[in-house]
Design a protein around this motif. Structure first.
Motif, short mmCIF file in Angstrom:
data_model
loop_
_atom_site.label_atom_id
_atom_site.label_comp_id
_atom_site.label_asym_id
_atom_site.label_seq_id
_atom_site.Cartn_x
_atom_site.Cartn_y
_atom_site.Cartn_z
N GLU A 164 12.33 -2.37 -2.54
CA GLU A 164 12.80 -3.45 -3.69
C GLU A 164 12.49 -4.90 -2.85
N ALA A 165 11.24 -5.50 -3.51
CA ALA A 165 10.91 -6.53 -3.08
C ALA A 165 9.96 -7.49 -4.14
N ASP A 166 9.73 -8.75 -3.68
CA ASP A 166 9.04 -9.44 -4.53
C ASP A 166 7.61 -9.54 -4.03
N LEU A 167 6.56 -9.40 -4.83
CA LEU A 167 5.22 -9.22 -4.53
C LEU A 167 4.89 -10.67 -3.78
N ARG A 168 5.44 -11.76 -4.05
CA ARG A 168 5.36 -13.27 -3.69
C ARG A 168 5.93 -13.37 -2.41
N GLU A 169 6.47 -12.35 -1.69
CA GLU A 169 7.15 -12.48 -0.50
C GLU A 169 6.23 -11.34 0.34
N PRO A 170 5.09 -11.60 0.92
CA PRO A 170 4.42 -10.36 1.56
C PRO A 170 5.19 -9.95 2.95
N ASP A 171 5.87 -10.84 3.30
CA ASP A 171 6.26 -10.17 4.69
C ASP A 171 7.47 -9.25 4.68
N SER A 172 8.30 -9.72 3.26
CA SER A 172 9.30 -8.81 3.06
C SER A 172 8.75 -7.32 2.74
N ILE A 173 7.54 -7.28 2.31
CA ILE A 173 6.86 -5.88 2.18
C ILE A 173 6.26 -5.16 3.34
N LEU A 174 5.55 -6.12 3.87
CA LEU A 174 4.62 -5.72 5.04
C LEU A 174 5.36 -5.24 6.17
N LYS A 175 6.43 -6.03 6.54
CA LYS A 175 7.22 -5.93 7.63
C LYS A 175 8.41 -5.02 7.22
N HIS A 176 8.89 -4.68 6.06
CA HIS A 176 10.00 -3.76 5.74
C HIS A 176 9.92 -2.37 6.50
N PRO A 177 10.96 -1.96 7.15
CA PRO A 177 10.83 -0.64 7.89
C PRO A 177 10.41 0.39 7.30
N ASP A 178 10.71 0.44 6.13
CA ASP A 178 10.31 1.62 5.26
C ASP A 178 8.92 1.70 5.03
N THR A 179 8.23 0.54 4.98
CA THR A 179 6.78 0.40 4.81
C THR A 179 6.06 0.81 6.21
N LEU A 180 6.64 0.46 7.30
CA LEU A 180 5.98 0.48 8.43
C LEU A 180 6.15 2.12 8.81
N ALA A 181 7.27 2.52 8.40
CA ALA A 181 7.45 3.82 8.64
C ALA A 181 6.57 4.95 7.92
N THR A 182 6.04 4.33 6.98
CA THR A 182 5.40 5.31 6.07
C THR A 182 3.84 5.04 6.11
N LEU A 183 3.31 3.68 6.22
CA LEU A 183 1.81 3.38 6.23
C LEU A 183 1.45 3.23 7.77
N ASP A 184 0.05 3.56 8.08
CA ASP A 184 -0.43 3.08 9.25
C ASP A 184 -1.56 2.06 8.92
N PHE A 185 -1.01 1.00 9.16
CA PHE A 185 -2.03 -0.23 9.06
C PHE A 185 -3.23 0.00 10.04
N GLY A 186 -3.01 0.86 10.87
CA GLY A 186 -4.44 1.01 11.66
C GLY A 186 -5.64 1.83 11.06
N ARG A 187 -5.16 2.41 10.03
CA ARG A 187 -5.90 3.16 9.29
C ARG A 187 -6.40 2.54 7.82
N PRO A 188 -7.11 2.93 7.27
CA PRO A 188 -7.58 2.34 5.67
C PRO A 188 -6.32 2.72 4.68
N ILE A 189 -5.98 1.74 4.03
CA ILE A 189 -5.14 2.31 3.09
C ILE A 189 -5.35 1.56 1.66
N ALA A 190 -4.83 1.83 0.48
CA ALA A 190 -5.22 1.11 -0.75
C ALA A 190 -4.11 0.11 -1.20
N VAL A 191 -4.58 -0.95 -1.44
CA VAL A 191 -3.32 -1.88 -1.88
C VAL A 191 -3.72 -1.87 -3.44
#
Ligand SMILES: C[S@@+](CC[C@H](N)C(=O)[O-])C[C@H]1O[C@@H](n2cnc3c(N)ncnc32)[C@H](O)[C@@H]1O
Length: 270
Positions: free
Chosen positions: A130-157
């Motif tokens: 639950e976060a605001d698109l306008r606050e990218p750090d709150s999404i990109l650095k969220h622990p659940d994001t980091l536990a789910t997505l591997d930013f070292g491999r391609p993703i789709a935004v």
């Protein structure tokens, strides 16, 4: 929710909200009087809106299926919307059961439903931020994001039907760039966005009626929407009306007569 996550937003059903207005147009039940008032006011001045939002939703499905078929197995879906048919994880995991999805929205109703309804496959994984698109750090650095997505491999935004809620002065292009900068080459960006390019009068009436609510929307031209894809190569057919993006005219014989109100495109990061 992680211990250090911000407190959830409060739910105020007396204030219209984009997720619930959209839910009303899609025929859902998760909307309140304040939402229905704005939704109906828009229908009155811009009657094609209901078909338009259905086209938008169908674009989301086709884009996600296309991406999964390209081998993309990680999705960051920002502006998820209230769960309905063809949710991102269902489409992606139908192609690849191991696909992982992070859903992001700033509406508490969306997130409550998402947690309850958007269960992934056993092999795959879904997370809800639950976060605001306008606050990218709150999404990109969220622990659940980091536990789910591997930013070292391609993703789709995937930011479908949502960027029009970011005003020019809030720097929508810079915001999207933060997400795409975090992804490696070979990643994808899928966007849809309302525009007045195809039917200016109808869409201006749409925007004027919508903007009586507290979350105004901004119509953007095709040239402006293309800027979100700087550094990306658009896949065929490029930036087109959402209803026309890789759709099958035989399945939708009325498509040609539609009032188009949105552009959609998918690009691959160079
Ligand atoms: C029109 S709906 C689109 C839903 C879905 N992506 C689709 O295309 O079917 C827009 C969604 O974006 C969410 N939204 C609007 N502004 C947002 C923001 N600043 N941050 C996160 N989500 C936002 C709304 O709550 C809503 O669920």
């Amino acid at each position: 929710m992680a211990d250090d996550a911000p407190a959830p937003r409060k739910l105020d059903t007396t204030v219209p909200h984009p997720a619930r207005i959209y839910d009303y147009w899609l025929g859902g039940k998760d909307n309140f009087e304040a939402d229905r008032k704005v939704a109906e006011a828009v229908i009155n001045v811009s009657p094609g809106v209901v078909e338009g939002v259905r086209d938008n939703r169908a674009f989301l499905g086709r884009a996600v299926r296309f991406l999964a078929e390209q081998g993309i197995d990680q999705f960051l879906d920002i502006g998820t919307g209230i769960p309905t048919q063809g949710n991102t994880h269902e489409v992606a995991q139908a192609v690849n059961p191991a696909a992982r999805i992070v859903y992001v929205d700033n509406d508490p109703i969306v997130m409550n439903h998402a947690r309850a309804l958007l269960r992934g496959t056993r092999e795959g994984r879904t997370a809800y931020v639950e976060a605001d698109l306008r606050e990218p750090d709150s999404i990109l650095k969220h622990p659940d994001t980091l536990a789910t997505l591997d930013f070292g491999r391609p993703i789709a935004v995937v930011i479908v039907g949502t960027l029009m809620f970011i005003r020019d002065e809030e720097d929508p292009f810079g915001i999207v760039r933060r997400y795409t900068d975090a992804s490696v080459p070979g990643s994808y960006l899928a966007i849809s966005h309302v525009t007045g390019d195809f039917a200016p009068e109808s869409l201006e009436a749409f925007a004027a009626a919508y903007n009586t609510g507290p979350v105004p929307l901004t119509l953007r031209t095709g040239a402006e929407i293309s800027r979100f894809f700087d550094g990306f190569e658009l896949v065929e057919p490029g930036l087109v009306a959402v209803g026309e993006w890789r759709s099958d005219p035989d399945e939708d014989p009325f498509l040609a007569n539609r009032v188009h109100g949105g552009y959609g495109a998918v690009g691959r990061k160079l």
